[in-house]
Motif scaffolding. Structure first.
Motif, PDB file in Angstrom:
ATOM      1  N   LEU A  79      -5.397  13.898  10.063  1.00 19.45           N
ATOM      2  CA  LEU A  79      -4.453  14.453   9.091  1.00 19.45           C
ATOM      3  C   LEU A  79      -4.640  13.816   7.723  1.00 19.45           C
ATOM      4  N   ILE A  80      -4.902  12.523   7.693  1.00 17.35           N
ATOM      5  CA  ILE A  80      -5.111  11.833   6.425  1.00 17.35           C
ATOM      6  C   ILE A  80      -6.388  12.328   5.743  1.00 17.35           C
ATOM      7  N   LEU A  81      -7.448  12.460   6.500  1.00 18.40           N
ATOM      8  CA  LEU A  81      -8.694  12.957   5.925  1.00 18.40           C
ATOM      9  C   LEU A  81      -8.546  14.397   5.441  1.00 18.40           C
ATOM     10  N   PHE A  82      -7.740  15.177   6.149  1.00 13.60           N
ATOM     11  CA  PHE A  82      -7.493  16.560   5.755  1.00 13.60           C
ATOM     12  C   PHE A  82      -6.883  16.638   4.359  1.00 13.60           C
ATOM     13  N   ASN A  83      -6.094  15.629   3.990  1.00 13.26           N
ATOM     14  CA  ASN A  83      -5.452  15.626   2.675  1.00 13.26           C
ATOM     15  C   ASN A  83      -6.464  15.645   1.533  1.00 13.26           C
ATOM     16  N   SER A  84      -7.664  15.132   1.768  1.00 11.63           N
ATOM     17  CA  SER A  84      -8.659  15.055   0.695  1.00 11.63           C
ATOM     18  C   SER A  84      -9.175  16.418   0.259  1.00 11.63           C
ATOM     19  N   CYS A  85      -8.933  17.467   1.060  1.00 11.28           N
ATOM     20  CA  CYS A  85      -9.486  18.781   0.715  1.00 11.28           C
ATOM     21  C   CYS A  85      -8.429  19.799   0.299  1.00 11.28           C
ATOM     22  N   ILE A  86      -7.135  19.440   0.309  1.00 12.44           N
ATOM     23  CA  ILE A  86      -6.109  20.449   0.032  1.00 12.44           C
ATOM     24  C   ILE A  86      -5.634  20.474  -1.414  1.00 12.44           C
TER      25      ILE A  86
ATOM     26  N   ALA B  28       4.407  17.072  -8.131  1.00 14.68           N
ATOM     27  CA  ALA B  28       5.336  16.756  -7.049  1.00 14.68           C
ATOM     28  C   ALA B  28       4.829  17.271  -5.709  1.00 14.68           C
ATOM     29  N   VAL B  29       4.308  18.493  -5.681  1.00 18.87           N
ATOM     30  CA  VAL B  29       3.784  19.061  -4.434  1.00 18.87           C
ATOM     31  C   VAL B  29       2.556  18.287  -3.966  1.00 18.87           C
ATOM     32  N   THR B  30       1.707  17.872  -4.915  1.00 14.13           N
ATOM     33  CA  THR B  30       0.541  17.057  -4.572  1.00 14.13           C
ATOM     34  C   THR B  30       0.974  15.747  -3.933  1.00 14.13           C
ATOM     35  N   SER B  31       1.986  15.119  -4.500  1.00 14.68           N
ATOM     36  CA  SER B  31       2.502  13.863  -3.950  1.00 14.68           C
ATOM     37  C   SER B  31       3.125  14.090  -2.574  1.00 14.68           C
ATOM     38  N   LEU B  32       3.878  15.177  -2.425  1.00 19.73           N
ATOM     39  CA  LEU B  32       4.517  15.479  -1.144  1.00 19.73           C
ATOM     40  C   LEU B  32       3.480  15.711  -0.054  1.00 19.73           C
ATOM     41  N   ALA B  33       2.425  16.465  -0.377  1.00 25.06           N
ATOM     42  CA  ALA B  33       1.368  16.726   0.596  1.00 25.06           C
ATOM     43  C   ALA B  33       0.709  15.422   1.030  1.00 25.06           C
ATOM     44  N   PHE B  34       0.471  14.543   0.064  1.00 26.11           N
ATOM     45  CA  PHE B  34      -0.145  13.251   0.372  1.00 26.11           C
ATOM     46  C   PHE B  34       0.755  12.434   1.294  1.00 26.11           C
ATOM     47  N   LEU B  35       2.035  12.387   0.979  1.00 24.72           N
ATOM     48  CA  LEU B  35       2.970  11.588   1.774  1.00 24.72           C
ATOM     49  C   LEU B  35       3.108  12.141   3.192  1.00 24.72           C
ATOM     50  N   LEU B  36       3.143  13.455   3.330  1.00 26.98           N
ATOM     51  CA  LEU B  36       3.253  14.063   4.658  1.00 26.98           C
ATOM     52  C   LEU B  36       2.013  13.772   5.505  1.00 26.98           C
ATOM     53  N   CYS B  37       0.861  13.717   4.859  1.00 26.82           N
ATOM     54  CA  CYS B  37      -0.380  13.424   5.589  1.00 26.82           C
ATOM     55  C   CYS B  37      -0.491  11.938   5.936  1.00 26.82           C
ATOM     56  N   TRP B  38       0.087  11.084   5.106  1.00 26.48           N
ATOM     57  CA  TRP B  38       0.000   9.640   5.336  1.00 26.48           C
ATOM     58  C   TRP B  38       1.070   9.102   6.267  1.00 26.48           C
ATOM     59  N   LEU B  39       2.289   9.655   6.171  1.00 30.92           N
ATOM     60  CA  LEU B  39       3.430   9.050   6.844  1.00 30.92           C
ATOM     61  C   LEU B  39       3.253   8.885   8.355  1.00 30.92           C
ATOM     62  N   PRO B  40       2.784   9.914   9.103  1.00 32.28           N
ATOM     63  CA  PRO B  40       2.618   9.720  10.554  1.00 32.28           C
ATOM     64  C   PRO B  40       1.678   8.562  10.889  1.00 32.28           C
ATOM     65  N   ASN B  41       0.615   8.444  10.121  1.00 31.16           N
ATOM     66  CA  ASN B  41      -0.356   7.383  10.371  1.00 31.16           C
ATOM     67  C   ASN B  41       0.236   6.005  10.079  1.00 31.16           C
ATOM     68  N   GLN B  42       0.992   5.902   8.983  1.00 29.86           N
ATOM     69  CA  GLN B  42       1.582   4.620   8.629  1.00 29.86           C
ATOM     70  C   GLN B  42       2.616   4.171   9.651  1.00 29.86           C
TER      71      GLN B  42
ATOM     72  N   ARG C 233       0.808  -1.216   0.000  1.00 38.03           N
ATOM     73  CA  ARG C 233       0.000   0.000   0.000  1.00 38.03           C
ATOM     74  C   ARG C 233       0.844   1.269   0.000  1.00 38.03           C
ATOM     75  N   PHE C 234       1.927   1.250   0.744  1.00 36.26           N
ATOM     76  CA  PHE C 234       2.632   2.506   1.008  1.00 36.26           C
ATOM     77  C   PHE C 234       4.094   2.500   0.569  1.00 36.26           C
ATOM     78  N   LEU C 235       4.861   1.474   0.972  1.00 36.83           N
ATOM     79  CA  LEU C 235       6.306   1.516   0.759  1.00 36.83           C
ATOM     80  C   LEU C 235       6.683   1.479  -0.718  1.00 36.83           C
ATOM     81  N   LEU C 236       6.117   0.556  -1.486  1.00 40.23           N
ATOM     82  CA  LEU C 236       6.466   0.464  -2.908  1.00 40.23           C
ATOM     83  C   LEU C 236       6.050   1.709  -3.692  1.00 40.23           C
ATOM     84  N   PRO C 237       4.801   2.200  -3.523  1.00 41.88           N
ATOM     85  CA  PRO C 237       4.454   3.458  -4.205  1.00 41.88           C
ATOM     86  C   PRO C 237       5.334   4.621  -3.770  1.00 41.88           C
ATOM     87  N   LEU C 238       5.702   4.668  -2.468  1.00 44.42           N
ATOM     88  CA  LEU C 238       6.571   5.732  -1.974  1.00 44.42           C
ATOM     89  C   LEU C 238       7.930   5.699  -2.666  1.00 44.42           C
TER      90      LEU C 238
END
Length: 347
Positions: free
Chosen positions: A293-300, A255-269, A206-211
């Motif tokens: 934080l993860i749900l917040f990513n859906s609106c930014i 790139a910024v979209t991907s970075l925002a997603f990763l920053l919102c996901w990483l703490p949870n993972q 889910r996370f490591l390979l896409p990252l």
């Protein structure tokens, strides 16, 4: 969008069944969830409308991918509202007994769709990083690998893949008739070792390979851009410079979209991994913040598109002006018709 599937771990991993989880947070958190849901639905609906308005945007392969990201985030906003644990909570009507209640808990109560949207977003961002890599570094291969039809096939695969990787929700979700919350979890068969193994594999998929894919692609793009800037400066080729600037703007947006997603996901993972190894507590305040934080990513993402990419901003302004102009013409036509009816002779 976008939320982690970490709540699929029961409160007690050694238990054969868990009696449901308690709602975390008070009215303030319910309001926060509501604000996130509204921003996600409205903002991403505007992005979808922008793609409907701009034929050029939806014809690009990266445009098709961003359109799907907006769709996933919009659906996430909708499911924030319909999921009992986020906004409605204790006021949510109890699911009916039997098969209907079981299906409700497996699909909605334990957030199967919401979790799947997060994995789908991660997969699409990985595809988007590959698309940008070929678009910038190997443009002669871009047209071959990222034709519109092929891009759409990749997106279909991302949707199917996201659902498959969250099938554990369906297996573990249970309906507790008459309890509050009505939906809970049961452990996977096989005990703690199986539980850790399954979720360790899922974390990688889910996370490591896409990252890794995203990081490697954008690192390659960055190195290529540095050499390109040097070459263009020496050659002073205006046509090539303009083409490069356009590709650069699109790539930075992605790139910024991907970075925002990763920053919102990483703490949870990270926290989810600690839960699986019994080094952290599920449904703690920290766990709740990582989910928020993860749900917040859906609106930014809509704000990222408009603030960073000048072309998106221009197209959005054109769309709004066109709507205002159409509304003005409609009101003028109605006023003219009203005046004509008023001045016409009567019998």
């Amino acid at each position: 969008m976008n939320i982690s599937n970490n709540t699929t771990t029961p409160i007690s991993i050694n238990a054969t069944a868990s009696a449901g989880f308690q709602y975390i947070g008070g009215v303030v958190t319910q309001v926060l969830f509501g604000i996130i849901a509204i921003l996600s639905i409205v903002g991403n609906a505007l992005v979808l409308a922008l793609f409907s308005y701009s034929k050029q945007l939806r014809n690009y392969s990266h445009g098709i991918l961003i359109w799907n990201l907006a769709l996933v985030d919009l659906l996430t906003g909708i499911f924030i509202i319909v999921t009992p644990a986020h906004i409605i909570r204790e006021a949510y009507p109890d699911p009916p007994p039997g098969l209907a209640g079981s299906l409700f808990c497996k699909l909605i109560g334990v957030e199967t769709f919401t979790f799947s949207f997060g994995v789908i977003s991660m997969s699409i961002l990985a595809i988007l990083s590959l698309e940008r890599r070929y678009g910038v570094v190997k443009p002669y291969l871009h047209a071959r690998y990222f034709r519109r039809n092929r891009t759409k096939i990749m997106i279909v695969f991302a949707w199917i893949w996201g659902i498959i990787l969250n099938v554990t929700n369906i297996i573990q979700g249970v309906h507790h008739q008459g309890s509050q919350p009505p939906c809970g979890w049961e452990s996977l068969a096989g005990g703690p070792i199986v539980q850790k193994t399954v979720y360790g594999i899922l974390f990688v998929l889910r996370f490591l390979l896409p990252l890794l894919c995203i990081v490697i692609c954008y690192a390659n793009i960055l190195a290529h851009m540095r050499s390109t800037i040097r070459d263009l400066t020496e050659a002073m080729d205006k046509k090539e410079t303009v083409t490069y600037k356009i590709a650069k703007k699109v790539t930075i947006t992605c790139a910024v979209t991907s970075l925002a997603f990763l920053l919102c996901w990483l703490p949870n993972q990270i926290y989810f991994t600690l839960i699986n190894f019994q080094a952290a507590t599920i449904n703690s305040d920290i766990h709740f913040v990582t989910k928020l934080l993860i749900l917040f990513n859906s609106c930014i993402n809509p704000f990222i598109y408009v603030s960073i990419n000048h072309y998106y901003r221009q197209e959005f302004i054109k769309m709004m002006r066109l709507n205002n102009y159409s509304g003005y013409k409609s009101r003028a036509a109605m006023m003219s018709l009203s005046l004509a009816n008023t001045n016409s002779p009567t019998e």
